[in-house]
Design a protein around this motif. Structure first.
Motif, PDB file in Angstrom:
ATOM      1  N   VAL A 250      -7.201   4.122  21.512  1.00 34.33           N
ATOM      2  CA  VAL A 250      -6.071   5.031  21.305  1.00 34.33           C
ATOM      3  C   VAL A 250      -5.493   4.883  19.898  1.00 34.33           C
ATOM      4  CG1 VAL A 250      -3.737   5.614  22.064  1.00 34.33           C
ATOM      5  CG2 VAL A 250      -5.501   5.087  23.756  1.00 34.33           C
ATOM      6  N   GLN A 251      -5.383   3.635  19.441  1.00 34.71           N
ATOM      7  CA  GLN A 251      -4.714   3.386  18.168  1.00 34.71           C
ATOM      8  C   GLN A 251      -5.572   3.709  16.950  1.00 34.71           C
ATOM      9  OE1 GLN A 251      -3.510  -0.773  19.100  1.00 34.71           O
ATOM     10  NE2 GLN A 251      -1.443  -0.084  18.584  1.00 34.71           N
ATOM     11  N   LEU A 252      -6.876   3.456  17.030  1.00 35.22           N
ATOM     12  CA  LEU A 252      -7.723   3.659  15.851  1.00 35.22           C
ATOM     13  C   LEU A 252      -7.715   5.099  15.351  1.00 35.22           C
ATOM     14  CD1 LEU A 252      -9.579   2.305  13.840  1.00 35.22           C
ATOM     15  CD2 LEU A 252     -11.506   2.712  15.399  1.00 35.22           C
ATOM     16  N   PRO A 253      -7.863   6.115  16.215  1.00 31.20           N
ATOM     17  CA  PRO A 253      -7.780   7.487  15.702  1.00 31.20           C
ATOM     18  C   PRO A 253      -6.425   7.817  15.076  1.00 31.20           C
ATOM     19  CG  PRO A 253      -8.771   7.458  17.895  1.00 31.20           C
ATOM     20  CD  PRO A 253      -8.226   6.078  17.648  1.00 31.20           C
ATOM     21  N   LEU A 254      -5.354   7.275  15.654  1.00 32.65           N
ATOM     22  CA  LEU A 254      -4.023   7.500  15.079  1.00 32.65           C
ATOM     23  C   LEU A 254      -3.908   6.836  13.712  1.00 32.65           C
ATOM     24  CD1 LEU A 254      -1.807   6.930  18.258  1.00 32.65           C
ATOM     25  CD2 LEU A 254      -2.489   9.117  17.234  1.00 32.65           C
ATOM     26  N   PHE A 255      -4.481   5.648  13.582  1.00 33.45           N
ATOM     27  CA  PHE A 255      -4.456   4.939  12.296  1.00 33.45           C
ATOM     28  C   PHE A 255      -5.242   5.709  11.238  1.00 33.45           C
ATOM     29  CE2 PHE A 255      -6.468   1.977   9.335  1.00 33.45           C
ATOM     30  CZ  PHE A 255      -5.356   1.301   8.834  1.00 33.45           C
ATOM     31  N   LEU A 256      -6.431   6.168  11.610  1.00 38.42           N
ATOM     32  CA  LEU A 256      -7.278   6.870  10.648  1.00 38.42           C
ATOM     33  C   LEU A 256      -6.692   8.216  10.237  1.00 38.42           C
ATOM     34  CD1 LEU A 256     -10.810   6.101  12.168  1.00 38.42           C
ATOM     35  CD2 LEU A 256      -9.694   5.001  10.205  1.00 38.42           C
TER      36      LEU A 256
ATOM     37  N   THR B  77       0.816  -1.213   0.000  1.00 43.38           N
ATOM     38  CA  THR B  77       0.000   0.000   0.000  1.00 43.38           C
ATOM     39  C   THR B  77       0.849   1.263   0.000  1.00 43.38           C
ATOM     40  OG1 THR B  77      -0.133   0.025   2.420  1.00 43.38           O
ATOM     41  CG2 THR B  77      -1.856  -1.164   1.228  1.00 43.38           C
ATOM     42  N   GLY B  78       2.125   1.139   0.374  1.00 38.45           N
ATOM     43  CA  GLY B  78       2.985   2.310   0.449  1.00 38.45           C
ATOM     44  C   GLY B  78       2.651   3.232   1.605  1.00 38.45           C
ATOM     45  N   ASP B  79       1.902   2.734   2.572  1.00 40.28           N
ATOM     46  CA  ASP B  79       1.485   3.541   3.719  1.00 40.28           C
ATOM     47  C   ASP B  79       1.996   2.890   4.993  1.00 40.28           C
ATOM     48  OD1 ASP B  79       0.265   5.143   5.588  1.00 40.28           O
ATOM     49  OD2 ASP B  79      -1.682   5.150   4.586  1.00 40.28           O
ATOM     50  N   ALA B  80       2.787   3.610   5.755  1.00 36.99           N
ATOM     51  CA  ALA B  80       3.424   3.044   6.947  1.00 36.99           C
ATOM     52  C   ALA B  80       2.419   2.635   8.014  1.00 36.99           C
ATOM     53  CB  ALA B  80       4.415   4.047   7.531  1.00 36.99           C
ATOM     54  N   VAL B  81       1.276   3.311   8.087  1.00 43.07           N
ATOM     55  CA  VAL B  81       0.308   2.984   9.148  1.00 43.07           C
ATOM     56  C   VAL B  81      -0.246   1.576   8.987  1.00 43.07           C
ATOM     57  CG1 VAL B  81      -0.364   5.375   9.595  1.00 43.07           C
ATOM     58  CG2 VAL B  81      -1.594   4.039   7.875  1.00 43.07           C
ATOM     59  N   ASN B  82      -0.241   1.057   7.751  1.00 43.35           N
ATOM     60  CA  ASN B  82      -0.772  -0.286   7.531  1.00 43.35           C
ATOM     61  C   ASN B  82       0.117  -1.373   8.137  1.00 43.35           C
ATOM     62  OD1 ASN B  82      -3.163   0.387   6.157  1.00 43.35           O
ATOM     63  ND2 ASN B  82      -2.014   0.743   4.270  1.00 43.35           N
ATOM     64  N   PHE B  83       1.325  -1.018   8.518  1.00 47.27           N
ATOM     65  CA  PHE B  83       2.188  -1.970   9.212  1.00 47.27           C
ATOM     66  C   PHE B  83       1.558  -2.402  10.533  1.00 47.27           C
ATOM     67  CE2 PHE B  83       5.666  -3.037  12.113  1.00 47.27           C
ATOM     68  CZ  PHE B  83       6.402  -3.935  11.355  1.00 47.27           C
ATOM     69  N   PHE B  84       0.740  -1.539  11.124  1.00 45.33           N
ATOM     70  CA  PHE B  84       0.142  -1.813  12.425  1.00 45.33           C
ATOM     71  C   PHE B  84      -1.290  -2.327  12.323  1.00 45.33           C
ATOM     72  CE2 PHE B  84       3.071   1.791  12.583  1.00 45.33           C
ATOM     73  CZ  PHE B  84       4.045   1.284  13.427  1.00 45.33           C
ATOM     74  N   LEU B  85      -1.796  -2.473  11.100  1.00 42.00           N
ATOM     75  CA  LEU B  85      -3.183  -2.885  10.902  1.00 42.00           C
ATOM     76  C   LEU B  85      -3.509  -4.235  11.538  1.00 42.00           C
ATOM     77  CD1 LEU B  85      -5.941  -2.338   9.698  1.00 42.00           C
ATOM     78  CD2 LEU B  85      -5.127  -3.294   7.529  1.00 42.00           C
TER      79      LEU B  85
ATOM     80  N   ALA C  50       1.765   7.487  11.707  1.00 44.76           N
ATOM     81  CA  ALA C  50       2.460   6.208  11.828  1.00 44.76           C
ATOM     82  C   ALA C  50       3.408   6.160  13.031  1.00 44.76           C
ATOM     83  CB  ALA C  50       3.235   5.906  10.543  1.00 44.76           C
ATOM     84  N   VAL C  51       4.150   7.227  13.253  1.00 46.32           N
ATOM     85  CA  VAL C  51       5.129   7.234  14.342  1.00 46.32           C
ATOM     86  C   VAL C  51       4.423   7.170  15.695  1.00 46.32           C
ATOM     87  CG1 VAL C  51       6.974   8.536  15.458  1.00 46.32           C
ATOM     88  CG2 VAL C  51       6.832   8.453  12.956  1.00 46.32           C
ATOM     89  N   ALA C  52       3.395   7.988  15.866  1.00 45.16           N
ATOM     90  CA  ALA C  52       2.646   7.960  17.123  1.00 45.16           C
ATOM     91  C   ALA C  52       1.972   6.610  17.320  1.00 45.16           C
ATOM     92  CB  ALA C  52       1.604   9.075  17.130  1.00 45.16           C
ATOM     93  N   LEU C  53       1.433   6.047  16.239  1.00 40.52           N
ATOM     94  CA  LEU C  53       0.786   4.746  16.313  1.00 40.52           C
ATOM     95  C   LEU C  53       1.781   3.661  16.709  1.00 40.52           C
ATOM     96  CD1 LEU C  53      -1.666   2.935  15.895  1.00 40.52           C
ATOM     97  CD2 LEU C  53      -1.153   2.903  13.446  1.00 40.52           C
ATOM     98  N   GLY C  54       2.966   3.710  16.128  1.00 41.10           N
ATOM     99  CA  GLY C  54       3.988   2.730  16.474  1.00 41.10           C
ATOM    100  C   GLY C  54       4.446   2.867  17.904  1.00 41.10           C
ATOM    101  N   THR C  55       4.542   4.097  18.388  1.00 35.48           N
ATOM    102  CA  THR C  55       4.953   4.325  19.773  1.00 35.48           C
ATOM    103  C   THR C  55       3.959   3.700  20.737  1.00 35.48           C
ATOM    104  OG1 THR C  55       6.003   6.405  19.136  1.00 35.48           O
ATOM    105  CG2 THR C  55       5.540   6.080  21.475  1.00 35.48           C
ATOM    106  N   VAL C  56       2.677   3.879  20.458  1.00 40.60           N
ATOM    107  CA  VAL C  56       1.641   3.272  21.307  1.00 40.60           C
ATOM    108  C   VAL C  56       1.665   1.754  21.175  1.00 40.60           C
ATOM    109  CG1 VAL C  56      -0.850   3.092  21.695  1.00 40.60           C
ATOM    110  CG2 VAL C  56       0.184   5.322  21.198  1.00 40.60           C
TER     111      VAL C  56
END
Length: 227
Positions: free
Chosen positions: A164-170, A91-99, A174-180
């Motif tokens: 906490v994670q869902l709003p960061l994902f949407l 997808t080329g989107d870093a947030v999807n790493f945490f999906l 990515a960095v904040a999501l990974g930190t959590v």
């Protein structure tokens, strides 16, 4: 069966040992996520971050083999890291790493009420495996209800992480999501320990000298399970 096996010294020691091992292994389990998050924060290069994450995941798998841990557990861990890498890479989107982690929290939030209603609180199954008791705790209505109450703490942990994670994902952070996400396994391990304490407090001095109910597979209604 000793209905209070989980309250006996052996059972309690087994749980404490398992929790300590889980907390130690958490430091190893989160290394791919930590490496991905830190690398992406510093370089903003998805390819570099994925390379480090997959390399770290393979290293953790080899470490588990060296430590003679179950191969299946190592394969599941490595497979999860690979799925995360594929999702982010395609997808080329870093947030999807945490999906996948968000999906797991969501599944547990949906499935847990059903399992509790059926008389199979996941915390009871987990503790039965740790103490070697199996599922014999289900013969005791008091302990079955106590495990259901205890698992509500774990359930709250999944709710907290997803909220906490869902709003960061949407929002694509990515960095904040990974930190959590790095703290996710620690939060759930501590919730399981607290849930175990809630279970023990709920059981109190109760001793089941005989099986309660016609069958260990009896599935009481939800309102009776949580009473």
């Amino acid at each position: 069966m000793d209905p209070a096996a989980d309250l006996a010294p052996g059972g309690a020691d087994a749980v404490r040992t398992a929790v300590r091992k889980r907390l130690r292994s958490t430091l190893i389990d989160v290394t791919p996520v930590f490496g991905f998050t830190l690398t992406f924060a510093l370089t903003h290069q998805l390819g570099v971050a994925l390379t480090l994450a997959l390399t770290t995941g393979a290293g953790v798998f080899l470490l588990r083999l060296v430590r003679r841990e179950p191969v299946r557990q190592g394969l599941v861990f490595l497979g999860l890291v690979c799925v995360q890498g594929v999702l982010a890479g395609r997808t080329g989107d870093a947030v999807n790493f945490f999906l996948p982690h968000l999906v797991m929290h969501g599944v547990m939030i949906v499935v847990t009420p059903v399992l509790v209603w059926l008389g199979w609180p996941p915390l009871g199954v987990l503790m039965g495996l740790i103490t070697g008791e199996g599922t014999s705790w289900r013969r005791c209505t008091v302990r079955r209800r106590a495990f259901a109450k205890g698992h509500l703490v774990v359930y709250a942990g999944h709710l907290l992480m997803l909220s906490v994670q869902l709003p960061l994902f949407l929002s694509g952070q990515a960095v904040a999501l990974g930190t959590v996400d790095v703290f996710g396994p620690l939060v759930l391990a501590l919730c399981a320990l607290l849930g175990w304490r809630v279970h023990r407090r709920s059981v109190g001095t109760h001793r089941c000298d005989a099986p309660v109910g016609p069958s260990p597979d009896l599935s009481p209604p939800l309102e009776r399970t949580l009473r």
